[in-house]
Design an enzyme around this catalytic site. Structure first.
Site, PDB file in Angstrom:
ATOM      1  N   GLU A   1      -6.674   4.536   8.040  1.00  0.00           N
ATOM      2  CA  GLU A   1      -6.495   5.973   7.769  1.00  0.00           C
ATOM      3  C   GLU A   1      -7.768   6.560   7.142  1.00  0.00           C
ATOM      4  OE1 GLU A   1      -2.849   5.388   5.616  1.00  0.00           O
ATOM      5  OE2 GLU A   1      -1.915   4.768   7.496  1.00  0.00           O
TER       6      GLU A   1
ATOM      7  N   GLY B   1       2.920   2.078  10.849  1.00  0.00           N
ATOM      8  CA  GLY B   1       3.878   3.178  10.707  1.00  0.00           C
ATOM      9  C   GLY B   1       4.598   3.521  11.998  1.00  0.00           C
TER      10      GLY B   1
ATOM     11  N   HIS C   1      -9.338   0.994   5.063  1.00  0.00           N
ATOM     12  CA  HIS C   1      -8.058   1.233   5.735  1.00  0.00           C
ATOM     13  C   HIS C   1      -8.272   2.138   6.950  1.00  0.00           C
ATOM     14  CE1 HIS C   1      -3.964   2.379   6.575  1.00  0.00           C
ATOM     15  NE2 HIS C   1      -3.608   1.294   5.912  1.00  0.00           N
TER      16      HIS C   1
ATOM     17  N   GLU D   1      -5.155  -5.040  10.485  1.00  0.00           N
ATOM     18  CA  GLU D   1      -4.129  -4.028  10.710  1.00  0.00           C
ATOM     19  C   GLU D   1      -4.393  -3.323  12.043  1.00  0.00           C
ATOM     20  OE1 GLU D   1      -2.165  -2.799   6.721  1.00  0.00           O
ATOM     21  OE2 GLU D   1      -3.841  -1.453   7.116  1.00  0.00           O
TER      22      GLU D   1
ATOM     23  N   ASN E   1       0.871  -1.177   0.000  1.00  0.00           N
ATOM     24  CA  ASN E   1       0.000   0.000   0.000  1.00  0.00           C
ATOM     25  C   ASN E   1       0.907   1.225   0.000  1.00  0.00           C
ATOM     26  OD1 ASN E   1      -1.799   2.040   0.458  1.00  0.00           O
ATOM     27  ND2 ASN E   1      -2.436   1.334   2.493  1.00  0.00           N
ATOM     28  N   TRP E   2       0.988   1.877  -1.164  1.00  0.00           N
ATOM     29  CA  TRP E   2       1.934   2.995  -1.289  1.00  0.00           C
ATOM     30  C   TRP E   2       1.378   4.278  -0.666  1.00  0.00           C
ATOM     31  CZ3 TRP E   2       3.637   2.004  -7.133  1.00  0.00           C
ATOM     32  CH2 TRP E   2       4.391   0.830  -7.165  1.00  0.00           C
ATOM     33  N   LYS E   3       0.139   4.270  -0.244  1.00  0.00           N
ATOM     34  CA  LYS E   3      -0.491   5.435   0.402  1.00  0.00           C
ATOM     35  C   LYS E   3      -0.250   6.694  -0.443  1.00  0.00           C
ATOM     36  CE  LYS E   3      -0.144   3.057   4.807  1.00  0.00           C
ATOM     37  NZ  LYS E   3       0.011   3.122   6.247  1.00  0.00           N
TER      38      LYS E   3
ATOM     39  N   SER F   1       3.823  -2.400  10.268  1.00  0.00           N
ATOM     40  CA  SER F   1       5.278  -2.452  10.450  1.00  0.00           C
ATOM     41  C   SER F   1       5.897  -3.801  10.066  1.00  0.00           C
ATOM     42  CB  SER F   1       5.660  -2.058  11.885  1.00  0.00           C
ATOM     43  OG  SER F   1       5.241  -0.732  12.148  1.00  0.00           O
TER      44      SER F   1
HETATM   45  P1  13P Z   1       3.296   0.169   7.700  1.00  0.00           P
HETATM   46  O1  13P Z   1       3.816  -1.101   7.062  1.00  0.00           O
HETATM   47  O2  13P Z   1       4.043   1.397   7.238  1.00  0.00           O
HETATM   48  O3  13P Z   1       3.197   0.052   9.177  1.00  0.00           O
HETATM   49  O4  13P Z   1       1.794   0.370   7.152  1.00  0.00           O
HETATM   50  C1  13P Z   1       0.892  -0.666   7.208  1.00  0.00           C
HETATM   51  C2  13P Z   1      -0.308  -0.282   6.449  1.00  0.00           C
HETATM   52  O5  13P Z   1      -1.054   0.601   6.863  1.00  0.00           O
HETATM   53  C3  13P Z   1      -0.569  -0.950   5.181  1.00  0.00           C
HETATM   54  O6  13P Z   1      -1.859  -0.669   4.712  1.00  0.00           O
END
Ligand code: 13P
Length: 250
Positions: A97, A173, A95, A167, A9-11, A213
């Site tokens: 976020e 993160g 997600h 998640e 997931n490149w966000k 992570s």
């Molecule tokens: P990280 O791997 O940066 O913790 O992010 C996980 C994530 O939100 C994937 O959708």
């Protein structure tokens, strides 16, 4: 048999030039037939170039979000049919976020999932608890509610299109991962819920990914757990060497 899947997931990272650079590195690093199904989810503006660049590879390109309506006056939004028209048949929904910063409730997410299914798209459905929920020992109930309110209304036939991604918000993160045991414990809980609410076959065949992570140095141990079928990777998916190392961790 359920599939092993690693999705990046490149966000909201990488402009077009940076995306192209990451794609060339990925193509160099990636073995021709990886052990897992590999997916990447770039931003909307980079979806089509990414799809074009990866056309001759097994890597699947997914969107990070979409709107629940088919079309209409929703300024700034993107529909399922728009995604499908550029070759995108997979979408991340729910997600943390999106839930936290864009007020996406279980109810809205149920609608998004339904729209994706109506459009014959695959869904990577994300769920997971915040730190406070875990501290007060509410994490199992919270996850159950998230799944119940957004997914358990689906007919059994829709489940071949659903990939789950646990998640825990406190691990995203932050550099803090759930331990392999904590991941396994929640994944088992989810598989039991599927068994109870949808049926044995769906429970056995649905891939449940872990996200939060995941790095090359912890992926193997997490993926080795019985009910963990791969990962949804944020930060480490922006580095081709790290991402491919995670893909090769089965
Ligand atoms: P990280 O791997 O940066 O913790 O992010 C996980 C994530 O939100 C994937 O959708």
């Amino acid at each position: 048999m359920r599939k092993n899947i690693v999705a990046g997931n490149w966000k909201m990272n990488n402009d077009l030039a940076e995306t192209q650079e990451l794609l060339s590195k990925l193509k160099l690093q990636m073995v021709k037939e990886p052990e897992a199904t590999v997916m990447v989810a770039p931003s909307f503006t980079n979806l089509y170039p990414t799809f074009q660049a990866l056309k001759d590879t097994p890597v699947i390109v997914a969107a990070q979000n979409m709107h629940e309506s088919e079309k209409g006056a929703y300024t700034g939004e993107v529909s399922a049919s728009m995604l499908k028209s550029i070759g995108i048949n997979t979408v991340i929904i729910g997600h943390s976020e999106r839930r936290a910063y864009f007020n996406e409730t279980n109810d809205i997410l149920a609608k998004k999932v339904q729209t994706a299914i109506d459009n014959e798209m695959k869904v990577i459905f994300c769920f997971g608890e915040e730190l406070d929920d875990r501290r007060s020992n509410k994490h199992f109930d919270l996850v159950e509610t998230q799944l119940k309110e957004s997914l358990f209304q689906l007919p059994q036939s829709a489940w071949s299109k659903i990939i789950l991604a646990y998640e825990p918000v406190w691990a995203i993160g932050t550099g803090e991962t759930a331990s392999p045991e904590q991941a396994q414990e929640m994944h088992k809980h989810v598989r039991d819920l599927l068994n109870k609410n949808v049926g044995k076959e769906v429970a056995e065949n649905t891939s449940i990914l872990y996200g939060g992570s995941v790095k090359p140095n912890n992926a193997k141990e997490i993926f080795a757990k019985e009910d963990v079928d791969g990962g949804l990777i944020g930060g480490a998916s922006l580095n081709a060497v790290d991402f491919v190392a995670i893909v090769n961790s089965f």
